[in-house]
Design a protein around this motif. Structure first.
Motif, PDB file in Angstrom:
ATOM      1  N   TRP A   1      41.822  34.908  40.887  1.00 11.80           N
ATOM      2  CA  TRP A   1      41.556  35.614  39.642  1.00 11.80           C
ATOM      3  C   TRP A   1      41.607  34.662  38.446  1.00 11.80           C
ATOM      4  O   TRP A   1      40.782  34.760  37.523  1.00 11.80           O
ATOM      5  CB  TRP A   1      42.553  36.754  39.472  1.00 11.80           C
ATOM      6  CG  TRP A   1      42.538  37.404  38.128  1.00 11.80           C
ATOM      7  CD1 TRP A   1      43.505  37.391  37.183  1.00 11.80           C
ATOM      8  CD2 TRP A   1      41.465  38.182  37.577  1.00 11.80           C
ATOM      9  NE1 TRP A   1      43.124  38.111  36.084  1.00 11.80           N
ATOM     10  CE2 TRP A   1      41.872  38.603  36.286  1.00 11.80           C
ATOM     11  CE3 TRP A   1      40.211  38.556  38.045  1.00 11.80           C
ATOM     12  CZ2 TRP A   1      41.064  39.376  35.473  1.00 11.80           C
ATOM     13  CZ3 TRP A   1      39.399  39.332  37.229  1.00 11.80           C
ATOM     14  CH2 TRP A   1      39.828  39.728  35.968  1.00 11.80           C
TER      15      TRP A   1
ATOM     16  N   ALA B   1      38.904  34.653  35.499  1.00 16.29           N
ATOM     17  CA  ALA B   1      39.415  35.666  34.572  1.00 16.29           C
ATOM     18  C   ALA B   1      38.765  35.561  33.196  1.00 16.29           C
ATOM     19  O   ALA B   1      38.582  36.577  32.513  1.00 16.29           O
ATOM     20  CB  ALA B   1      40.941  35.544  34.452  1.00 16.29           C
TER      21      ALA B   1
ATOM     22  N   PRO C   1      33.714  37.024  31.709  1.00 20.81           N
ATOM     23  CA  PRO C   1      33.583  38.494  31.775  1.00 20.81           C
ATOM     24  C   PRO C   1      32.459  38.977  32.687  1.00 20.81           C
ATOM     25  O   PRO C   1      32.593  39.999  33.357  1.00 20.81           O
ATOM     26  CB  PRO C   1      33.330  38.889  30.314  1.00 20.81           C
ATOM     27  CG  PRO C   1      33.864  37.740  29.508  1.00 20.81           C
ATOM     28  CD  PRO C   1      33.634  36.511  30.337  1.00 20.81           C
TER      29      PRO C   1
ATOM     30  N   ARG D   1      33.307  39.117  39.864  1.00 24.11           N
ATOM     31  CA  ARG D   1      34.470  39.666  39.164  1.00 24.11           C
ATOM     32  C   ARG D   1      34.840  41.059  39.690  1.00 24.11           C
ATOM     33  O   ARG D   1      36.002  41.336  39.997  1.00 24.11           O
ATOM     34  CB  ARG D   1      34.176  39.727  37.662  1.00 24.11           C
ATOM     35  CG  ARG D   1      35.389  40.113  36.809  1.00 24.11           C
ATOM     36  CD  ARG D   1      34.993  40.196  35.337  1.00 24.11           C
ATOM     37  NE  ARG D   1      36.130  40.484  34.477  1.00 24.11           N
ATOM     38  CZ  ARG D   1      36.893  39.583  33.892  1.00 24.11           C
ATOM     39  NH1 ARG D   1      36.652  38.302  34.106  1.00 24.11           N
ATOM     40  NH2 ARG D   1      37.896  39.929  33.111  1.00 24.11           N
TER      41      ARG D   1
ATOM     42  N   LEU E   1      38.309  42.025  41.745  1.00 25.72           N
ATOM     43  CA  LEU E   1      39.193  43.052  41.201  1.00 25.72           C
ATOM     44  C   LEU E   1      39.406  44.177  42.211  1.00 25.72           C
ATOM     45  O   LEU E   1      40.510  44.713  42.345  1.00 25.72           O
ATOM     46  CB  LEU E   1      38.612  43.623  39.906  1.00 25.72           C
ATOM     47  CG  LEU E   1      38.724  42.699  38.678  1.00 25.72           C
ATOM     48  CD1 LEU E   1      37.902  43.240  37.525  1.00 25.72           C
ATOM     49  CD2 LEU E   1      40.181  42.529  38.269  1.00 25.72           C
TER      50      LEU E   1
ATOM     51  N   TYR F   1      47.806  46.917  36.218  1.00 26.49           N
ATOM     52  CA  TYR F   1      47.060  45.931  35.436  1.00 26.49           C
ATOM     53  C   TYR F   1      45.631  45.760  35.963  1.00 26.49           C
ATOM     54  O   TYR F   1      44.654  45.835  35.214  1.00 26.49           O
ATOM     55  CB  TYR F   1      47.788  44.594  35.450  1.00 26.49           C
ATOM     56  CG  TYR F   1      47.019  43.473  34.803  1.00 26.49           C
ATOM     57  CD1 TYR F   1      46.943  43.363  33.407  1.00 26.49           C
ATOM     58  CD2 TYR F   1      46.348  42.536  35.579  1.00 26.49           C
ATOM     59  CE1 TYR F   1      46.226  42.338  32.812  1.00 26.49           C
ATOM     60  CE2 TYR F   1      45.618  41.510  34.991  1.00 26.49           C
ATOM     61  CZ  TYR F   1      45.567  41.419  33.611  1.00 26.49           C
ATOM     62  OH  TYR F   1      44.855  40.414  33.025  1.00 26.49           O
ATOM     63  N   PHE F   2      45.502  45.541  37.274  1.00 25.48           N
ATOM     64  CA  PHE F   2      44.179  45.255  37.829  1.00 25.48           C
ATOM     65  C   PHE F   2      43.318  46.517  37.943  1.00 25.48           C
ATOM     66  O   PHE F   2      42.084  46.430  37.908  1.00 25.48           O
ATOM     67  CB  PHE F   2      44.313  44.556  39.183  1.00 25.48           C
ATOM     68  CG  PHE F   2      44.719  43.120  39.060  1.00 25.48           C
ATOM     69  CD1 PHE F   2      43.841  42.179  38.556  1.00 25.48           C
ATOM     70  CD2 PHE F   2      45.989  42.710  39.413  1.00 25.48           C
ATOM     71  CE1 PHE F   2      44.212  40.855  38.409  1.00 25.48           C
ATOM     72  CE2 PHE F   2      46.374  41.385  39.287  1.00 25.48           C
ATOM     73  CZ  PHE F   2      45.480  40.455  38.773  1.00 25.48           C
TER      74      PHE F   2
ATOM     75  N   GLU G   1      43.284  48.779  35.627  1.00 24.58           N
ATOM     76  CA  GLU G   1      42.733  48.853  34.266  1.00 24.58           C
ATOM     77  C   GLU G   1      41.593  47.848  34.087  1.00 24.58           C
ATOM     78  O   GLU G   1      40.550  48.173  33.513  1.00 24.58           O
ATOM     79  CB  GLU G   1      43.844  48.571  33.249  1.00 24.58           C
ATOM     80  CG  GLU G   1      43.378  48.663  31.805  1.00 24.58           C
ATOM     81  CD  GLU G   1      44.500  48.393  30.819  1.00 24.58           C
ATOM     82  OE1 GLU G   1      44.235  48.405  29.609  1.00 24.58           O
ATOM     83  OE2 GLU G   1      45.653  48.185  31.267  1.00 24.58           O
ATOM     84  N   GLN G   2      41.775  46.617  34.610  1.00 28.26           N
ATOM     85  CA  GLN G   2      40.724  45.608  34.521  1.00 28.26           C
ATOM     86  C   GLN G   2      39.462  46.063  35.250  1.00 28.26           C
ATOM     87  O   GLN G   2      38.338  45.894  34.765  1.00 28.26           O
ATOM     88  CB  GLN G   2      41.225  44.289  35.117  1.00 28.26           C
ATOM     89  CG  GLN G   2      42.334  43.605  34.346  1.00 28.26           C
ATOM     90  CD  GLN G   2      41.827  42.984  33.052  1.00 28.26           C
ATOM     91  OE1 GLN G   2      40.689  42.530  32.971  1.00 28.26           O
ATOM     92  NE2 GLN G   2      42.681  42.963  32.037  1.00 28.26           N
TER      93      GLN G   2
ATOM     94  N   TYR H   1      35.768  46.950  33.729  1.00 32.18           N
ATOM     95  CA  TYR H   1      34.607  46.188  34.221  1.00 32.18           C
ATOM     96  C   TYR H   1      33.463  47.147  34.571  1.00 32.18           C
ATOM     97  O   TYR H   1      32.306  46.924  34.198  1.00 32.18           O
ATOM     98  CB  TYR H   1      35.012  45.353  35.428  1.00 32.18           C
ATOM     99  CG  TYR H   1      33.854  44.636  36.095  1.00 32.18           C
ATOM    100  CD1 TYR H   1      33.346  43.456  35.569  1.00 32.18           C
ATOM    101  CD2 TYR H   1      33.277  45.145  37.256  1.00 32.18           C
ATOM    102  CE1 TYR H   1      32.297  42.799  36.175  1.00 32.18           C
ATOM    103  CE2 TYR H   1      32.222  44.504  37.869  1.00 32.18           C
ATOM    104  CZ  TYR H   1      31.732  43.330  37.328  1.00 32.18           C
ATOM    105  OH  TYR H   1      30.688  42.687  37.946  1.00 32.18           O
TER     106      TYR H   1
END
Length: 636
Positions: A194, A198, A201, A206, A210, A228-229, A231-232, A236
């Motif tokens: 990651w 990271a 974008p 990606r 994730l 956290y991931f 949310e990422q 995305y």
């Protein structure tokens, strides 16, 4: 954690395997004339565009009506390395999904040989990554590690290659750790992968990475990283416009633990299409997802046909990477159904499969060494031939006995140095092999102890007698002390010794965490001198320490107070090692039950260590247990 990237230009994981929402395979016309025209048009492009164009062309034919015929036509038309390499790397996973492991491996190795001759390090990296992916999918760890290390060397050697390719190296290394069962290391490498992308974008991998990280942290129950991931990943996909929905699984159903009947119905449809297309990655991840949904909705029996079908299909296709996860999920389903016999049998089946994989790794390693040895022999033969020609030429031109003798002794000395160098290399290789085998032994011993612990747990679940349950619990604690030893030996470079500080602190913490306190927990403190002891010394000490701590937790404190405390000390005094366990509880009774199993066990182990075990009142209050050891092997 089941999707493997092959060429760097490819959409990774799910995107290269699925055509699920429209349920159709592209009806690409297969004609030698059309394919030749397409390849000729590619060759007219600038050189820097040929690789991408040839990649896209070969990708388009994988979903045709007859991919194998398309591949044969493309292979017969062009001998341009960049076209052939991309064609091979794109079709190799197709053959693997169809169960033709040999054809898949052959195409990847041919591509690697061509890329090395072509001289493009990025293409060579693609080929090495593809070979790594192949060996991961068939669960041959040694070979996967070999090619992944070579791919990383390419990145280190050529600084102009994009640095984001480290994401592939670290992600595949996490897959290797997953096969070995090293889940902590697996998470560390996913985090490294990651970190490589990271800050990019719109990176093409990606979303896939994730997805893997969300799935991993969900399985290991790391809520902080999962949040956290997730949310990422959500952010995305909100920014994405899915113009090609056939390339993506429905993220809300696979990732977000939706157990509604609508979500289950959609997953059932995806599983059906994946099964018909032999898309094993999608079949695997969706089977795990639907099984989780059934467990969550209290219907574990509905997961059985899906899990059994997927295990059967993956095994028949020799697609071994995901099999461990399916078996682990099947064991959870059996336990949820209170089918302990089924859980026990699948545990044995999983153990047999893992042992088989380890044996396969050893055989693959031997085969690789055989190939390397034969190649080395050919190179040495060429070197000897060249040396003989040089020697004859020098003999003709020199014309003098002195020069002939000098050349002869020089030649002999060079040969001797080569022999010594080969012997040194052989000794180093042999030592490395022995270390690998020794680690494997510790791993298998650890697995065997864990099976014993699991069997004890399953047995205790069916026993109502409290004393019997307590006896089995104490047996589990004793087994755990030995599991911890072999686990540390397997995970450390030191294969024959255990660090006392790490082991005693971990063992104490495990015993306290497994103990059910009626009110507040007992406080404890440790003062342990770090030293490395061999396994013959540390094992009986660990078992004695387990009994002493268990006795304190069971008998020392009828009522736990804020001042209740246990202290553990370990140090070397003169020619002896001294282990002291002190509590401030109610103290020892006037007469110790010499007939108890724990006392008998400690005395027997003390004799093995030529140690003196004593119990005495603590200076202020409680009991002081002291073990003075005279027979031990201190490594460092």
């Amino acid at each position: 954690m089941k999707f493997i990237n092959t060429p760097t230009k490819a959409l990774t994981g799910l995107s290269i395997f699925l055509s699920l929402f429209n349920g159709q395979v592209h009806a690409q016309t297969i004609s030698p004339d059309i394919i030749k025209q397409q390849i000729d048009s590619i060759l007219e492009l600038p050189k820097d565009q040929i690789i991408d164009a040839s990649y896209d062309l070969s990708r388009s034919y994988i979903r045709s009506k007859d991919p194998i015929r398309a591949h044969q036509i493309m292979d017969s038309i062009s001998d341009l390395p960049e076209v052939m390499i991309n064609t091979n790397l794109n079709f190799a996973p197709f053959y693997l999904r169809k169960g033709d492991v040999a054809a898949s491996l052959k195409l990847r190795k041919q591509s690697l040989a061509m890329s090395e001759s072509y001289g493009d390090p990025t293409l060579t990296f693609d080929c090495l990554s593809s070979l790594t992916a192949h060996y991961i999918n068939v669960a041959k760890v040694d070979s996967a590690s070999l090619y992944n290390n070579q791919a990383e060397n390419i990145l280190a050697q050529y600084q102009d290659i994009p640095r984001d390719l480290y994401e592939i190296v670290y992600r595949m290394r996490s897959d290797i750790e997953h096969i070995l069962g090293n889940y902590e290391a697996q998470g560390e490498y996913l985090e490294k992968a990651w970190s490589a992308i990271a800050d990019i974008p719109n990176h093409r991998r990606r979303g896939f990475l994730l997805f893997l990280m969300v799935d991993f942290y969900k399985q290991v129950d790391r809520v902080d990283r999962l949040a956290y991931f997730t949310e990422q990943l959500s952010a995305y996909y909100k920014e994405k416009t899915l113009n090609t929905p056939d390339y993506h699984l429905p993220i809300d159903q696979v990732l977000l633990d939706d157990s509604s009947e609508e979500a289950i119905a959609n997953l059932e449809n995806i599983i059906s299409v994946s099964d018909s297309l032999s898309n094993y990655n999608a079949l695997s991840v969706c089977t795990i997802a639907i099984s989780r949904a059934f467990l969550k909705s209290g219907q574990p029996e509905r997961a059985l046909p899906y899990l059994n079908n997927t295990i059967e299909k993956l095994t028949a296709a020799n697609y071994l990477y995901g099999n461990t996860s399916e078996r682990q999920m099947l064991q959870r389903v059996y336990l949820a159904m209170n089918n302990y016999e089924g859980a026990y049998n699948i545990l044995l089946d999983q153990k047999a499969m893992e042992d088989s994989l380890r044996n396969s790794e050893v055989l693959a390693k031997i085969a690789d060494y055989e190939v390397k040895y034969q190649t080395q022999e050919k190179e040495m033969e060429l070197q000897r031939t060249a040396a003989n020609k040089k020697f004859l030429t020098a003999l003709l031109w020199a014309g003098g006995v002195v020069l002939l003798l000098v050349l002869y002794f020089f030649y002999k000395n060079r040969q001797k140095n080569k022999i010594l160098a080969r012997q040194k290399s052989l000794l180093e290789t042999t030592l490395d092999e022995k270390n690998v085998l020794l680690k494997e032994i510790h791993h298998r011993v650890k697995n065997s102890f864990q099976i014993v612990s699991s069997l004890l747990y399953l047995q205790s679940e069916n026993i109502e007698d409290k004393e019997a349950q307590l006896a089995i619990k104490e047996a589990q604690n004793r087994v755990r002390s030995m599991v911890l030893i072999h686990q540390k030996l397997y995970n450390k470079d030191q294969l024959v010794g255990i660090n006392t500080k790490e082991y005693f602190e971990d063992l104490t913490r495990d015993i306290f965490e497994s103990h059910q306190f009626k009110s507040k927990p007992i406080k404890y403190a440790t003062d342990i001198k770090p030293m490395v002891l061999d396994i013959e010394t540390i094992t009986p000490i660990g078992l004695i320490l387990n009994e002493l701590i268990t006795n304190v937790l069971k008998h020392a404190f009828p009522e736990v107070k804020d001042t209740s405390e246990m202290q553990l000390r370990f140090d070397q005094k003169g020619d002896s090692l001294v282990l002291e366990l002190q509590d401030n509880g109610q103290g020892m009774p006037d007469e110790v039950a010499e007939s108890s199993f724990g006392i008998k066990l400690m005395k027997a182990l003390s004799k093995k260590l030529k140690a003196n075990l004593t119990f005495s009142p603590a200076p202020a209050q409680g009991t002081l247990a002291s073990l003075e050891i005279t027979k031990f092997n201190l490594l460092s």
